[in-house]
Design an enzyme around this catalytic site. Structure first.
Site, short mmCIF file in Angstrom:
data_model
loop_
_atom_site.label_atom_id
_atom_site.label_comp_id
_atom_site.label_asym_id
_atom_site.label_seq_id
_atom_site.Cartn_x
_atom_site.Cartn_y
_atom_site.Cartn_z
CG HIS A 133 -0.78 -6.90 4.99
ND1 HIS A 133 -0.38 -7.61 6.10
CD2 HIS A 133 -1.50 -5.86 5.47
CE1 HIS A 133 -0.86 -7.04 7.18
NE2 HIS A 133 -1.54 -5.96 6.83
CG ASP A 167 1.96 -10.14 6.23
OD1 ASP A 167 2.25 -9.41 5.26
OD2 ASP A 167 1.01 -9.90 6.99
CB SER A 239 -0.89 -4.09 9.44
OG SER A 239 -2.07 -4.82 9.61
#
Length: 501
Positions: A133, A167, A239
């Site tokens: 992402h 992910d 992230s």
């Protein structure tokens, strides 16, 4: 006399017996007390703190900041000459030069969108692990990735491979001899083990936080990943950054938080990443095995009905899929895969999805009081998902192919610099030309130009109309334009240097 002696001897024997009995009871009580000691942990190294500072100092150079610039659809630009200075706020911020906002506009209704994340270098040649992402396009078109290393250098990055389900993405920069982190092993992590997170939360580069492994095998959705949970502080921008053990090995890739709580963060276990790393490096779609059953946890009711205490109930069997071809039936209980016990549906999904399509596995199955063994050739989860979308009338997702963008109409000005202009309305008190569109992929957009700005000078030469403006652009000969720009009412002014494409 003999009688007295007998009495004394008898009393002595009785006393000795009582003492022996007392000693025996005391020994029993003592043994019982030893068996019921409270649970204790032998404290080791209490005089030493965990080497958090060493991990931070040595591993910081392996962590990078990633900027993702993509393009999203917005409403078509309306001419700004009626109204105030709102369009100008992207540059100065409300009421003055406080912050730069994302430019708006463009003939195709696109808007430049910029997001950030983290990554960790895993090879000296510039391979970087991050989240899917972080690098995914936020719009329908292409996107551009820029990587900033700890020494301040910036690089354009290319995507080698990506796995949306896990992910995870692998990107690469054109560099050599970079410091890189070692990939560790997450399966043997213990609850309570110290870990360190490094990343760029809210743009604060190389922020280090510490905590412990709070839990393992957390399921956040219906995907294939089971996550590590940690109380090391993780925020937006973390992230893609690494979760490290005290040896400095990467044990997870930080990916999510629970915004409703505090210090509840999640990381993809590095063992799951290791299983797909070969696919990511090849650039091919990640191959993930599929069994073709609907699993259900074996609760007490199933245990009583089926006569087995451990395993996963087969609730449904998809016709024509791997399990069906091998002979697995509904209400079978899968107890192990290749000898590895499975105790929950999440464990079964994790084990099967860690294998490649086409691999064979041996299922241990409990059926009608007997243990059976089935050899199953796994199907392809991605191919099955694509087939399901086709069957339902949806177009299969193609993560790697950008959709075509509409042509941007304009003249040489747009082709060379990425923007177009029109004459000012006669009723407007300013002289010059008004910017009507800006290609969000152009140098003009990068420098902060947006529709609605009024250009009143090129260099130091005033331009009162479109003819004069065109003459100055022609005179520039394709070199950088120095434009003096104002808001429609003239209250705010700025000079922009717009290089050619």
């Amino acid at each position: 006399m003999n009688r007295q002696v007998k009495q004394v001897l008898g009393l002595s024997a009785f006393a000795a017996g009582c003492m022996a009995l007392g000693m025996g009871l005391s020994h029993g009580w003592q043994a019982q007390a030893q068996e019921e000691k409270p649970v204790m942990v032998e404290a080791k190294g209490m005089d030493r703190l965990p080497p958090i500072a060493d991990v931070a100092e040595k591993l910081n150079p392996t962590v990078v900041a990633i900027t993702n610039t993509s393009f999203v659809k917005n409403q078509r630009f309306q001419h700004p000459q009626i109204g105030g200075d709102d369009f100008f706020d992207f540059f100065f911020g409300p009421g003055g030069p406080q912050q730069r906002r994302t430019p708006r506009g463009g003939n195709d209704g696109e808007q430049r969108a910029v997001s950030g994340g983290s990554g960790v270098i895993i090879s000296p040649q510039g391979e970087i692990l991050t989240n899917y992402h972080v690098i995914a396009s936020m719009g329908e078109g292409d996107n551009a990735l820029e990587v900033k290393t700890s020494d301040g250098r910036s690089f354009k990055a290319a995507v080698l491979g990506k796995d949306k389900e896990l992910d995870i993405a692998l990107i690469k920069i054109d560099a050599a001899h970079l410091p890189f982190a070692k990939l560790g092993e997450s399966d043997s992590l213990r609850i309570g083990e110290w870990v360190v997170a490094i990343g760029n939360p809210f743009g604060l580069e190389h922020t280090v936080t510490q905590g412990i492994i709070s839990a393992k095998g957390r399921k956040l959705d219906t995907g294939v990943s089971s996550f590590l949970q940690t109380d090391a502080a993780i925020n937006r921008g973390n992230s893609g950054g690494p979760l490290l053990n005290l040896k400095g090995e990467v044990v997870g890739i930080n990916t999510a938080i629970n915004p409703a709580g505090q210090n509840i963060g999640f990381a993809v276990p590095i063992s799951q990443v290791n299983r797909i790393l070969k696919d990511l490096r090849s650039g091919k779609p990640v191959s993930r095995g599929y069994l073709g059953v609907g699993p259900t946890d074996l609760d007490q009711a199933y245990q009583d009905a089926l006569g087995v205490r451990e395993g996963v109930v087969v609730s449904t069997v998809e016709k024509g899929q791997a399990a069906d071809k091998a002979g697995v039936l509904r209400l079978d209980v899968i107890t192990a895969v290749d000898g590895q016990p499975v105790r929950s549906q999440d464990e079964l999904v994790s084990v099967i999805s860690s294998r490649r399509a086409g691999e064979t596995v041996k299922l241990s199955v409990w059926r009608d009081g007997k243990t059976l063994t089935f050899t199953v050739t796994l199907g392809d989860r991605k191919a099955l998902d694509a087939q399901r979308r086709r069957d339902s009338g949806e177009e299969p997702e193609d993560e790697g192919s950008p959709k075509p963008q509409g042509d941007v109409k304009g003249v040489n000005l747009e082709k060379t610099y990425g923007f177009t202009v029109e004459p000012m309305d006669l009723k407007h008190r300013l002289k010059g030309v008004v910017v009507t569109s800006v290609d969000p992929r152009s140098p003009a957009a990068e420098r902060g130009m947006a529709p609605g700005m009024v250009i009143t000078e090129v260099g130091r030469q005033a331009v009162n109309n479109l003819t004069e403006f065109n003459a100055q652009v022609k005179k520039a000969g394709g070199k950088t334009l120095l434009l003096f720009i104002q808001s429609p009412n003239g209250s705010q002014k700025v000079t922009l240097a717009i290089p050619p494409r």
